[in-house]
Design a protein around this motif. Sequence first.
Motif, short mmCIF file in Angstrom:
data_model
loop_
_atom_site.label_atom_id
_atom_site.label_comp_id
_atom_site.label_asym_id
_atom_site.label_seq_id
_atom_site.Cartn_x
_atom_site.Cartn_y
_atom_site.Cartn_z
N TRP A 69 -51.37 61.65 60.26
CA TRP A 69 -52.00 62.92 60.63
C TRP A 69 -52.34 63.73 59.37
N LEU A 70 -51.42 63.77 58.40
CA LEU A 70 -51.69 64.48 57.15
C LEU A 70 -52.85 63.85 56.39
N ASP A 71 -52.93 62.52 56.40
CA ASP A 71 -54.05 61.83 55.74
C ASP A 71 -55.38 62.20 56.38
N ASP A 72 -55.40 62.29 57.70
CA ASP A 72 -56.64 62.68 58.38
C ASP A 72 -57.01 64.13 58.10
N ILE A 73 -56.01 64.99 57.95
CA ILE A 73 -56.30 66.38 57.59
C ILE A 73 -56.91 66.42 56.19
N LYS A 74 -56.42 65.59 55.28
CA LYS A 74 -57.01 65.52 53.93
C LYS A 74 -58.47 65.06 54.00
N LYS A 75 -58.77 64.14 54.90
CA LYS A 75 -60.16 63.70 55.07
C LYS A 75 -61.03 64.85 55.56
N MET A 76 -60.47 65.66 56.46
CA MET A 76 -61.21 66.85 56.92
C MET A 76 -61.42 67.82 55.76
N MET A 77 -60.39 68.01 54.97
CA MET A 77 -60.49 68.92 53.81
C MET A 77 -61.59 68.45 52.86
N TYR A 78 -61.67 67.16 52.63
CA TYR A 78 -62.69 66.61 51.73
C TYR A 78 -64.08 67.00 52.23
N ALA A 79 -64.28 66.93 53.53
CA ALA A 79 -65.61 67.24 54.09
C ALA A 79 -66.03 68.66 53.80
N PHE A 80 -65.06 69.59 53.75
CA PHE A 80 -65.41 70.99 53.55
C PHE A 80 -65.33 71.42 52.09
N LYS A 81 -64.78 70.57 51.23
CA LYS A 81 -64.79 70.85 49.79
C LYS A 81 -66.19 70.58 49.25
N ASN A 82 -66.81 69.54 49.80
CA ASN A 82 -68.19 69.18 49.49
C ASN A 82 -68.48 69.15 48.00
N LYS A 83 -67.72 68.38 47.29
CA LYS A 83 -67.91 68.22 45.85
C LYS A 83 -68.62 66.90 45.61
N GLU A 84 -69.94 66.92 45.78
CA GLU A 84 -70.69 65.68 45.62
C GLU A 84 -70.81 65.31 44.15
N PRO A 85 -71.06 64.02 43.87
CA PRO A 85 -71.19 63.60 42.47
C PRO A 85 -72.28 64.40 41.77
N ASP A 86 -72.01 64.79 40.53
CA ASP A 86 -72.96 65.58 39.74
C ASP A 86 -73.76 64.63 38.85
N MET A 87 -75.07 64.71 38.96
CA MET A 87 -75.95 63.82 38.22
C MET A 87 -75.72 63.90 36.71
N LYS A 88 -75.26 65.04 36.22
CA LYS A 88 -75.08 65.20 34.77
C LYS A 88 -73.93 64.34 34.23
N HIS A 89 -73.08 63.81 35.13
CA HIS A 89 -71.98 62.95 34.70
C HIS A 89 -72.38 61.48 34.64
N TYR A 90 -73.64 61.22 34.83
CA TYR A 90 -74.16 59.86 34.79
C TYR A 90 -75.14 59.76 33.63
N ASN A 91 -75.20 58.60 33.04
CA ASN A 91 -76.00 58.42 31.83
C ASN A 91 -77.45 58.01 32.16
N PHE A 92 -78.17 58.93 32.78
CA PHE A 92 -79.59 58.70 33.02
C PHE A 92 -80.29 60.04 33.17
N SER A 93 -81.57 60.00 32.95
CA SER A 93 -82.37 61.22 33.16
C SER A 93 -83.66 60.84 33.86
N LEU A 94 -84.20 61.81 34.54
CA LEU A 94 -85.46 61.64 35.26
C LEU A 94 -86.51 62.51 34.60
N GLU A 95 -87.71 62.00 34.55
CA GLU A 95 -88.80 62.75 33.94
C GLU A 95 -90.04 62.65 34.82
#
Length: 152
Positions: A69-95
Motif C-alpha cells: 500500500w505504501l509503495d502504491d502511495i509513492k507511485k501516486m506521489m510520483y504522478a503529482f510531483k511531475n518531475k519529467e526529464p530535463d532536456m538540458k541533462h542530455y548531451n544533444f541540442s536542437l537547431e
Amino acid sequence: MRYSKGRWIASYLDTYSLDCTLSPIIHAGLSKFHDVLEKRNKEGGCLGVPNEYMKNEADWVTDQDVQDWLDDIKKMMYAFKNKEPDMKHYNFSLEMVPVPGGVAKEGMSIPYTIECDNEEEKARYYADLDVHEKKVQEGLNLFGAKFKSLWW
C-alpha cells in the motif's frame, strides 16, 4: 488557491493550468499521508490498508500488505510531483534550420527543419520521457482507483 471562511477559493489564474495548481497540493497531502501511515505501522497501529492489499485473511494486516500500500502511495506521489526529464541533462541540442530554397507563403514564415547534433542522446531522452509518462499515468490511475481509500 486559498482557503477562506471554511471553503476553498480558486482565482481566475488558478484555472489556467488547474493540473499545475492542484498537483503540489495533492502531492503534499499524499506525502504526509504516506509518512503518517509509515509511522503508525512502525508503532503497530496502521489502519486504512484497503482490503485488496490484504492477501492473507488468517492474519490481520501483514507488513507486506502495508508495504504494498505504501509503495502504491509513492507511485501516486510520483504522478503529482511531475518531475519529467530535463532536456538540458542530455548531451544533444536542437537547431531550427531554414529549408534551402524554402519560400514563405503569404502570412507564414520561411519553412524550417529541426536538426539534432546527437541522435543517440535524443533517443535516450525520449525513452526516459516515455518511462516517466508511463509512471505518471500509473500513479494517476492508482489515485483515481484508490481515491476513496485514502484514509486511516
